[in-house]
Design an enzyme around this catalytic site. Structure first.
Site, PDB file in Angstrom:
ATOM      1  N   ASP A 214      45.636  33.906  40.068  1.00 11.09           N
ATOM      2  CA  ASP A 214      45.453  34.553  38.779  1.00 11.09           C
ATOM      3  C   ASP A 214      46.629  34.168  37.902  1.00 11.09           C
ATOM      4  O   ASP A 214      47.736  33.921  38.407  1.00 11.09           O
ATOM      5  CB  ASP A 214      45.384  36.077  38.964  1.00 11.09           C
ATOM      6  CG  ASP A 214      44.039  36.508  39.554  1.00 11.09           C
ATOM      7  OD1 ASP A 214      43.139  35.656  39.662  1.00 11.09           O
ATOM      8  OD2 ASP A 214      43.900  37.693  39.922  1.00 11.09           O
ATOM      9  N   ASP A 216      48.311  35.956  35.881  1.00  7.79           N
ATOM     10  CA  ASP A 216      49.307  36.994  35.615  1.00  7.79           C
ATOM     11  C   ASP A 216      50.105  37.400  36.850  1.00  7.79           C
ATOM     12  O   ASP A 216      50.766  38.430  36.855  1.00  7.79           O
ATOM     13  CB  ASP A 216      48.617  38.226  35.008  1.00  7.79           C
ATOM     14  CG  ASP A 216      47.434  38.699  35.848  1.00  7.79           C
ATOM     15  OD1 ASP A 216      47.251  38.190  36.974  1.00  7.79           O
ATOM     16  OD2 ASP A 216      46.691  39.575  35.371  1.00  7.79           O
ATOM     17  N   TRP A 276      34.286  41.626  36.115  1.00  2.00           N
ATOM     18  CA  TRP A 276      35.403  41.923  37.011  1.00  2.00           C
ATOM     19  C   TRP A 276      34.933  42.466  38.366  1.00  2.00           C
ATOM     20  O   TRP A 276      34.064  43.339  38.436  1.00  2.00           O
ATOM     21  CB  TRP A 276      36.332  42.951  36.342  1.00  2.00           C
ATOM     22  CG  TRP A 276      37.533  43.259  37.185  1.00  2.00           C
ATOM     23  CD1 TRP A 276      38.733  42.609  37.172  1.00  2.00           C
ATOM     24  CD2 TRP A 276      37.629  44.282  38.169  1.00  2.00           C
ATOM     25  NE1 TRP A 276      39.573  43.158  38.095  1.00  2.00           N
ATOM     26  CE2 TRP A 276      38.929  44.194  38.730  1.00  2.00           C
ATOM     27  CE3 TRP A 276      36.751  45.248  38.652  1.00  2.00           C
ATOM     28  CZ2 TRP A 276      39.368  45.044  39.731  1.00  2.00           C
ATOM     29  CZ3 TRP A 276      37.188  46.103  39.665  1.00  2.00           C
ATOM     30  CH2 TRP A 276      38.508  45.988  40.193  1.00  2.00           C
ATOM     31  N   GLU A 279      34.214  39.329  43.700  1.00  2.00           N
ATOM     32  CA  GLU A 279      34.152  37.917  44.134  1.00  2.00           C
ATOM     33  C   GLU A 279      35.163  37.636  45.249  1.00  2.00           C
ATOM     34  O   GLU A 279      34.885  36.869  46.172  1.00  2.00           O
ATOM     35  CB  GLU A 279      34.337  36.965  42.939  1.00  2.00           C
ATOM     36  CG  GLU A 279      35.756  36.667  42.488  1.00  2.00           C
ATOM     37  CD  GLU A 279      36.497  37.867  41.935  1.00  2.00           C
ATOM     38  OE1 GLU A 279      35.853  38.840  41.537  1.00  2.00           O
ATOM     39  OE2 GLU A 279      37.740  37.822  41.920  1.00  2.00           O
ATOM     40  N   ASP A 280      36.337  38.295  45.185  1.00  4.47           N
ATOM     41  CA  ASP A 280      37.341  38.067  46.232  1.00  4.47           C
ATOM     42  C   ASP A 280      36.895  38.695  47.560  1.00  4.47           C
ATOM     43  O   ASP A 280      37.162  38.162  48.639  1.00  4.47           O
ATOM     44  CB  ASP A 280      38.726  38.589  45.803  1.00  4.47           C
ATOM     45  CG  ASP A 280      38.665  39.974  45.183  1.00  4.47           C
ATOM     46  OD1 ASP A 280      37.550  40.508  44.995  1.00  4.47           O
ATOM     47  OD2 ASP A 280      39.730  40.533  44.876  1.00  4.47           O
ATOM     48  N   MET A 306      52.895  41.589  38.669  1.00  2.00           N
ATOM     49  CA  MET A 306      51.755  41.301  37.796  1.00  2.00           C
ATOM     50  C   MET A 306      52.137  41.638  36.357  1.00  2.00           C
ATOM     51  O   MET A 306      52.786  42.671  36.125  1.00  2.00           O
ATOM     52  CB  MET A 306      50.564  42.157  38.222  1.00  2.00           C
ATOM     53  CG  MET A 306      49.267  41.656  37.671  1.00  2.00           C
ATOM     54  SD  MET A 306      47.924  42.726  38.191  1.00  2.00           S
ATOM     55  CE  MET A 306      47.536  43.469  36.639  1.00  2.00           C
ATOM     56  N   HIS A 309      48.600  44.313  31.445  1.00  2.40           N
ATOM     57  CA  HIS A 309      47.734  43.962  30.304  1.00  2.40           C
ATOM     58  C   HIS A 309      46.532  44.892  30.260  1.00  2.40           C
ATOM     59  O   HIS A 309      46.189  45.543  31.262  1.00  2.40           O
ATOM     60  CB  HIS A 309      47.268  42.509  30.418  1.00  2.40           C
ATOM     61  CG  HIS A 309      46.486  42.230  31.679  1.00  2.40           C
ATOM     62  ND1 HIS A 309      45.117  42.352  31.747  1.00  2.40           N
ATOM     63  CD2 HIS A 309      46.893  41.875  32.914  1.00  2.40           C
ATOM     64  CE1 HIS A 309      44.726  42.057  32.981  1.00  2.40           C
ATOM     65  NE2 HIS A 309      45.775  41.769  33.713  1.00  2.40           N
ATOM     66  N   ARG A 311      42.419  45.580  29.915  1.00  7.89           N
ATOM     67  CA  ARG A 311      41.274  44.849  30.447  1.00  7.89           C
ATOM     68  C   ARG A 311      40.739  43.892  29.387  1.00  7.89           C
ATOM     69  O   ARG A 311      40.664  44.232  28.211  1.00  7.89           O
ATOM     70  CB  ARG A 311      40.162  45.805  30.873  1.00  7.89           C
ATOM     71  CG  ARG A 311      39.105  45.081  31.693  1.00  7.89           C
ATOM     72  CD  ARG A 311      38.095  46.030  32.268  1.00  7.89           C
ATOM     73  NE  ARG A 311      38.617  46.877  33.335  1.00  7.89           N
ATOM     74  CZ  ARG A 311      38.887  46.450  34.573  1.00  7.89           C
ATOM     75  NH1 ARG A 311      38.716  45.187  34.891  1.00  7.89           N
ATOM     76  NH2 ARG A 311      39.331  47.267  35.488  1.00  7.89           N
TER      77      ARG A 311
HETATM   78  C1  BGC Z   1      37.342  44.711  43.853  1.00 10.20           C
HETATM   79  C2  BGC Z   1      38.185  43.501  43.987  1.00 10.20           C
HETATM   80  C3  BGC Z   1      39.574  43.778  43.504  1.00 10.20           C
HETATM   81  C4  BGC Z   1      40.142  44.970  44.221  1.00 10.20           C
HETATM   82  C5  BGC Z   1      41.515  45.351  43.791  1.00 10.20           C
HETATM   83  C6  BGC Z   1      37.972  45.879  44.555  1.00 10.20           C
HETATM   84  O1  BGC Z   1      37.234  47.044  44.360  1.00 10.20           O
HETATM   85  O2  BGC Z   1      36.071  44.488  44.386  1.00 10.20           O
HETATM   86  O3  BGC Z   1      37.635  42.445  43.284  1.00 10.20           O
HETATM   87  O4  BGC Z   1      40.390  42.662  43.718  1.00 10.20           O
HETATM   88  O5  BGC Z   1      39.291  46.079  44.040  1.00 10.20           O
HETATM   89  O6  BGC Z   1      41.607  45.630  42.454  1.00 10.20           O
END
Ligand code: BGC
Length: 365
Positions: A214, A216, A276, A279-280, A306, A309, A311
């Protein structure tokens, strides 16, 4: 008074005359030998100058023109030069050590002063265009493409470049920085931009490792090496945002690294997480479902800051994310690097990074 005949009277004169003749003849002979020698030498010089010139002009292959003996002379006279240039070319650098001696450990990271990119360029004179760097004293252990998904975060990018370039150089990595800029104002899609970065970086160089970061997030310790490991690596394990700890065990967000092999094994990242979140977690599921685990630095070395900022517009939490995460195993083989489609709008080479402006479509397309 002596009574001598005329012949007898002339003896000393004749002797003198003979001597003179001998001297003149000797001088003449000496002169001609000298001249002969002189002209011969001149001829040799003339010939050798011509040979050199004609060789230069026509770039003739010496081995086909000169007889062997002369060829040896030519070879000998250029030998030291040739040997040196071959050595420079083929001299293999030694591999960089497993742990770089340039590392300094904990770093002070703050975001109070604005960053001037011209200054950053001056502070990183060893960078090649496009944010590329290769250590000059040793052969880097890995070729790393650092991929940053991006839109409207210019100020954050400046901090990232300011802090990360010196760190990555101290880590002795052969690296390139790719900022993948989503064109237009459709909903943001982080994972798809990361896939684009992977594909585009590979078109440029034979990278064997990919760090996904990312824009930031800044590491607070340069011993947190931005390279790949035996298992996919989660690098931002101790974020200030989460009180310097993991928000949950499966967390794989922020900064991560996968070798080319690991990335291909999970079919890259999902392309259909718009907005948002999630995906991770999907990437984590992919890794685990392929029998791999997550490697991490410890909580001290893995500390990072971080940049605070609000959203982003058009990056609202994705309401579909929970449903999608639950179905990773069903979708991952058909949604990933094998189904990626996009259109590059422009590739800009900056000294500090390569910017890939890309059209990745919109949700449902
Ligand atoms: C989200 C992730 C995010 C994590 C921390 C989770 O609920 O699905 O994408 O990285 O929260 O913020």
């Amino acid at each position: 008074m002596t009574n001598s005949s005329p012949a007898t009277r002339n003896i000393p004169g004749r002797f003198l005359q003979k001597t003179c003749t001998v001297v003149v003849v000797f001088c003449g002979l000496h002169l001609s030998v000298t001249m002969l020698y002189y002209f011969n030498t001149f001829e040799i010089i003339k010939n050798s100058v011509f040979a050199a010139n004609s060789q230069q002009a026509k770039n003739i292959n010496v081995s086909t023109v000169y007889p062997t003996t002369m060829l040896q002379t030519v070879k000998e006279s250029t030998a030291p030069f040739k040997r040196e240039s071959v050595e420079t070319k083929t001299k293999e650098l030694e591999q960089c050590p497993e742990t770089s001696p340039l590392l300094v450990g904990p770093l002070r990271i703050e975001f109070s002063e604005p960053v001037d990119l011209e200054e950053v360029k001056k502070q990183n004179p060893a960078l090649q265009g496009g944010g590329r760097f290769t250590p000059k004293d040793c052969k880097a252990l890995q070729k790393v493409a650092v991929i940053i998904p991006f839109r409207q975060r210019e100020e954050h990018l400046k901090y990232w470049l300011y802090y990360l370039h010196p760190i990555l150089q101290r880590q002795q990595l052969d690296y390139g920085v790719y900022v993948v800029h989503q064109n237009g104002d459709e909903t943001f899609n982080r994972a798809k931009l990361l896939n684009v970065g992977y594909a585009e970086a590979l078109k440029e160089y034979d990278y064997d490792c990919f760090v996904f970061s990312d824009v930031d997030l800044i590491p607070m310790d340069d011993r947190n090496i931005y390279k790949c490991f035996g298992q996919p690596r989660h690098l931002s394990v101790s974020m200030d945002k989460f009180g310097f700890s993991l928000p949950y065990t499966q967390f794989f967000g922020g900064v991560s690294s996968l070798s080319k092999e690991q990335y291909v094994k999970i079919n890259g990242f999902p392309n259909n997480y718009w907005g948002w979140g999630g995906e991770d977690d999907d990437i984590y599921n992919r890794i685990v479902s392929k029998g791999m685990g997550i490697s991490r630095p410890d909580g001290i070395i893995g500390k990072c800051r971080m940049i605070r900022h609000n959203r982003d517009v058009k990056n609202e939490p994705n309401p579909q994310r929970f449903d999608r995460i639950a179905r990773t195993r069903e979708t991952m083989n058909s949604d990933g690097i094998n189904s990626l489609s996009y259109k590059v709008v422009e590739i800009k080479k900056n000294t500090l990074f390569t910017e890939i402006i890309v059209d990745i479509g919109s949700p449902g397309r």
